[in-house]
Design an enzyme around this catalytic site. Sequence first.
Site, mmCIF file in Angstrom:
data_model
loop_
_atom_site.group_PDB
_atom_site.id
_atom_site.type_symbol
_atom_site.label_atom_id
_atom_site.label_comp_id
_atom_site.label_asym_id
_atom_site.label_seq_id
_atom_site.Cartn_x
_atom_site.Cartn_y
_atom_site.Cartn_z
ATOM 1 N N LYS A 36 0.853 -1.188 0.000
ATOM 2 C CA LYS A 36 0.000 0.000 0.000
ATOM 3 C C LYS A 36 0.885 1.233 0.000
ATOM 4 C CE LYS A 36 -4.516 0.980 0.305
ATOM 5 N NZ LYS A 36 -5.697 0.193 -0.085
HETATM 6 P P1 NAD Z 1 -13.040 7.801 -2.240
HETATM 7 O O1 NAD Z 1 -11.933 8.752 -2.148
HETATM 8 O O2 NAD Z 1 -13.614 7.548 -3.583
HETATM 9 O O3 NAD Z 1 -14.228 8.236 -1.270
HETATM 10 C C1 NAD Z 1 -14.090 8.356 0.110
HETATM 11 C C2 NAD Z 1 -15.438 8.744 0.656
HETATM 12 O O4 NAD Z 1 -15.413 8.709 2.071
HETATM 13 C C3 NAD Z 1 -15.873 10.153 0.270
HETATM 14 O O5 NAD Z 1 -17.252 10.154 -0.002
HETATM 15 C C4 NAD Z 1 -15.590 10.967 1.525
HETATM 16 O O6 NAD Z 1 -16.380 12.105 1.606
HETATM 17 C C5 NAD Z 1 -15.942 9.941 2.564
HETATM 18 N N1 NAD Z 1 -15.360 10.202 3.866
HETATM 19 C C6 NAD Z 1 -14.113 10.624 4.178
HETATM 20 N N2 NAD Z 1 -13.979 10.743 5.494
HETATM 21 C C7 NAD Z 1 -15.162 10.355 6.036
HETATM 22 C C8 NAD Z 1 -15.652 10.247 7.343
HETATM 23 N N3 NAD Z 1 -14.894 10.550 8.386
HETATM 24 N N4 NAD Z 1 -16.912 9.793 7.513
HETATM 25 C C9 NAD Z 1 -17.689 9.481 6.442
HETATM 26 N N5 NAD Z 1 -17.279 9.580 5.191
HETATM 27 C C10 NAD Z 1 -16.031 10.009 4.994
HETATM 28 O O7 NAD Z 1 -12.529 6.458 -1.558
HETATM 29 P P2 NAD Z 1 -13.031 4.990 -1.823
HETATM 30 O O8 NAD Z 1 -12.213 4.442 -2.905
HETATM 31 O O9 NAD Z 1 -14.503 4.985 -1.921
HETATM 32 O O10 NAD Z 1 -12.554 4.287 -0.473
HETATM 33 C C11 NAD Z 1 -13.405 4.162 0.657
HETATM 34 C C12 NAD Z 1 -12.932 2.977 1.461
HETATM 35 O O11 NAD Z 1 -13.001 1.804 0.640
HETATM 36 C C13 NAD Z 1 -11.491 3.054 1.969
HETATM 37 O O12 NAD Z 1 -11.383 2.395 3.195
HETATM 38 C C14 NAD Z 1 -10.731 2.274 0.915
HETATM 39 O O13 NAD Z 1 -9.499 1.792 1.377
HETATM 40 C C15 NAD Z 1 -11.734 1.180 0.633
HETATM 41 N N6 NAD Z 1 -11.508 0.478 -0.620
HETATM 42 C C16 NAD Z 1 -11.565 1.138 -1.802
HETATM 43 C C17 NAD Z 1 -11.317 0.419 -2.969
HETATM 44 C C18 NAD Z 1 -11.382 1.070 -4.323
HETATM 45 O O14 NAD Z 1 -11.232 0.355 -5.309
HETATM 46 N N7 NAD Z 1 -11.621 2.344 -4.433
HETATM 47 C C19 NAD Z 1 -11.018 -0.937 -2.914
HETATM 48 C C20 NAD Z 1 -11.011 -1.581 -1.685
HETATM 49 C C21 NAD Z 1 -11.252 -0.854 -0.536
#
Ligand code: NAD
Length: 410
Positions: free
Chosen positions: A99
């Site tokens: 990561k």
């Molecule tokens: P992103 O950047 O697209 O979106 C993040 C979202 O979380 C936004 O809507 C933001 O406003 C919100 N956010 C931030 N802080 C917050 C808080 N304190 N409370 C509530 N909402 C909050 O990110 P993402 O890709 O959607 O990632 C979200 C989670 O999913 C992370 O834990 C990431 O590691 C995990 N994840 C993402 C992927 C991927 O392919 N994008 C894959 C596996 C896991």
Amino acid sequence: MKDKVFSNIVKRLAEVKKLENLTVKEIRLLSTPKRIAYTKLKIGKKTYPAWRILFSDALGPGKGGIRFHPGVCQDEVKSLSFWMTLKNSLAGLPYGGAKGGVQFDPRQASDKELQQVSRKFIDAFYKYLGQDKDIPAPDVYTNSQIMAWMLDEYEKKVGYHQPGMITGKPLDLQGCVLRGDATAKGAFIITKAMLKKFKLNKKKLKVAVQGFGNAGLFMSQMLAKDGFRVVAVSDSKGGIYSKTGLNIKKVIAIKKKQGSVTKHKQGQVVTNAQLLELPVDILVLAALENQVTKDNAKDVKAKYIVEVANGPTTYDADQILFKKGTMVVPDILANSGGVTVSYFEWAQNRTGNILDKDYLAKLLETKMLSSWNKMMTVYREHDKKIDLRASAYIIAIRRILSAERLRGNL
Ligand code: NAD
């Protein structure tokens, strides 16, 4: 709070050690990252701490996203790279875990600055990256455009094309037709498997979704389209709640236009803390780690939690939820659709094949359900006396340790 993320992992590993009779040497191997690369990215007068951590390469090259967030720290990146190791193992992918992160707020940055940070990251770490070394992808606040800049910078450095060095790319730079909403797709497949297993009727279920980015927005959209009643969603500015169900199409339009779901007129505005305690049946966690903790776990009403985010539930919260009978579908399974489709993208980049969307969608479903079934088998074998996370960890850890043994490291 962030400094405590890895300590949750240590507690979990101690539990798996007992369940699987692991040795001290095996635990040491499982809990020690192979390489921590750290630097400060200098852009003009500003500097941003940055990490790329390869946790394990026992099963193959490192694989895991890059996060841009002001709260990024070494403990967080290390934890995320550990979870990637287990996730890739559970999914049966030919990858270790890694990561990256930059302590930087892209929401306050211009496009020019965003591009500079992206290119500087590659400048700093490109020697550790490559399709057979370590392959990044998007994570929180990074996207396909950032992957494109990073690929371009990498190819300039090495002097040849290598699209397989990074995934989550735009389609015109050899991305995968399924990658955009793959994480949510995978989580949706698992949610449906959960409904089937526990004989739940979606029409009677109320769902709250925390986080409205790549993972949470698409997940809310898929749930609503399939007839689930999504009653609450949130982003970093707060949430919106309507007992009768939200019009997700409208919420998405408002989010795109005005930057936050809280601007939506329907329902009432709630905080992220309140959203976690709403009277719902399913809670989808799709924001950040350490959201459900020992302080609020007892107040979580949902009987089912789907972890689309990485590490949203702490170890202590897990204990409380297990005692209450809450089923937590763990992150390393629920959000593995993203990395699974990243694997399709990487494989296509290497072979030059371009595979059909329907074929890939079916393959994703088969792989997600196969992991779900493996996890449920271990859960049953333990007479349901352990939780789903422990069950998933056991499968992932067995495969990693087998690879380490075969390599002569144990
Ligand atoms: P992103 O950047 O697209 O979106 C993040 C979202 O979380 C936004 O809507 C933001 O406003 C919100 N956010 C931030 N802080 C917050 C808080 N304190 N409370 C509530 N909402 C909050 O990110 P993402 O890709 O959607 O990632 C979200 C989670 O999913 C992370 O834990 C990431 O590691 C995990 N994840 C993402 C992927 C991927 O392919 N994008 C894959 C596996 C896991």
